[in-house]
Design an enzyme around this catalytic site. Structure first.
Site, mmCIF file in Angstrom:
data_model
loop_
_atom_site.group_PDB
_atom_site.id
_atom_site.type_symbol
_atom_site.label_atom_id
_atom_site.label_comp_id
_atom_site.label_asym_id
_atom_site.label_seq_id
_atom_site.Cartn_x
_atom_site.Cartn_y
_atom_site.Cartn_z
ATOM 1 C CG MET A 197 7.616 2.185 -6.317
ATOM 2 S SD MET A 197 7.139 2.495 -5.045
ATOM 3 C CE MET A 197 5.850 1.753 -4.230
ATOM 4 C CB VAL A 254 -0.660 0.073 0.503
ATOM 5 C CG1 VAL A 254 -1.907 -0.441 1.384
ATOM 6 C CG2 VAL A 254 -0.219 -0.169 2.251
ATOM 7 C CB SER A 255 4.739 1.628 0.737
ATOM 8 O OG SER A 255 5.182 2.892 0.487
ATOM 9 C CB CYS A 256 2.681 6.332 -1.913
ATOM 10 S SG CYS A 256 1.345 6.699 -2.523
ATOM 11 C CB ILE A 257 7.519 5.763 -0.658
ATOM 12 C CG1 ILE A 257 7.416 5.640 0.456
ATOM 13 C CG2 ILE A 257 7.975 7.064 -1.490
ATOM 14 C CD1 ILE A 257 8.106 5.957 1.966
#
Lengths: 103, 161
Positions: free
Chosen positions: B36, A100-103
């Site tokens: 990403m 769920v991380s954006c980084i």
């Protein structure tokens, strides 16, 4: 939740194909999921997948930065091993939830 | 939405024109987030945005405490000496908790992830900045025209920050 047969095993996954029960995962499933993503698994891939599974087990939020500091791969290699969205792809193959991380 | 599905975002071209830390991070997180997701990304550093890639400056970027209503701080207090430094320190410590890297490390991550980093030629001339003043990971110096050329192709989006 959907029940799916992967590599002969019945597993539960979400509609995007991420396993919802990481304990149902095994290496054969990993191999098939990798093949679906067009990835030929090498020892290095397994190392990364194991690392991600361990992090998940320890309930650590996984980020690209952490993978880069894992000592297993640097970020460049991570992108080479799992092209086009490495964290998502690797998590999927490792049988853990979508990060769920954006980084 | 059927149409949108057939036309995914393929490339994000970000233009960073500011050096306040909130803008720099917004830009970096968008660029990194694109990679990403398997989306190409490039950043064009122009005007004050050049500070984010200047070796002598990139570690000393600040959050704006004056003229920033979201700080919820009276303007006069925001202007007191040291206020920007305190606000910046607080913000940086919160970011570290979320595993958001410092500017220098973030630039390395972006470069390793395949984000292209470009400096604006006109802004460099204007501020008398030389290429050796900039980070090693820089992919080069471009004119606006050069940047637009790189934006060619379907599914490219440009974003000005």
């Amino acid at each position: 939740m959907i029940e799916k047969k992967i590599a002969g095993y019945n597993v539960l996954c979400n509609e995007q194909g991420y396993l919802t029960e990481p304990d149902q995962w095994n290496k054969e499933i990993g191999l098939e999921l990798a093949a679906e993503e067009g990835i030929n698994i090498t020892d290095k891939h397994w190392e990364v997948l194991e690392y991600l599974r361990n992090q998940h087990k320890q309930e650590v939020a996984i980020t690209i930065r952490k993978v880069g500091k894992s000592g297993i791969v640097d970020i460049k290699e991570f992108y080479q091993l799992f092209p086009d969205g490495p964290l998502k792809k690797a998590s999927k193959i490792a049988g853990i939830p979508k990060p769920v991380s954006c980084i | 939405m059927e149409n949108a599905k057939n036309k995914p975002v393929k490339k994000m071209m970000l233009i960073l024109s500011k050096a306040t830390i909130e803008n720099v991070y917004a830009c970096f997180i968008l660029a990194n987030g694109a990679r990403m997701e398997g989306i190409e990304s490039e950043i064009f550093f122009t005007f004050f945005g050049l500070e984010a890639i200047q070796l002598k400056k990139l570690n000393n970027l600040h959050v704006a405490t004056v003229g920033n209503p979201a700080m919820h701080l009276p303007t006069m207090l925001g202007g007191l000496p040291g206020m920007e430094a305190i606000a910046t320190k607080m913000m940086k410590s919160e970011m570290e908790k979320l595993d958001i890297p410092p500017v220098e490390e973030f630039l390395e991550i972006l470069s390793a992830s395949g984000t292209k980093l470009w400096a604006c030629k006109l802004a460099m001339d204007m501020f008398k900045i030389k290429e050796e003043d900039l980070i090693n990971d820089l992919d080069g110096v471009l004119t606006v025209g050069g940047f637009y050329e790189r934006a060619e192709g379907e599914g490219t989006h440009l974003l000005f920050i």
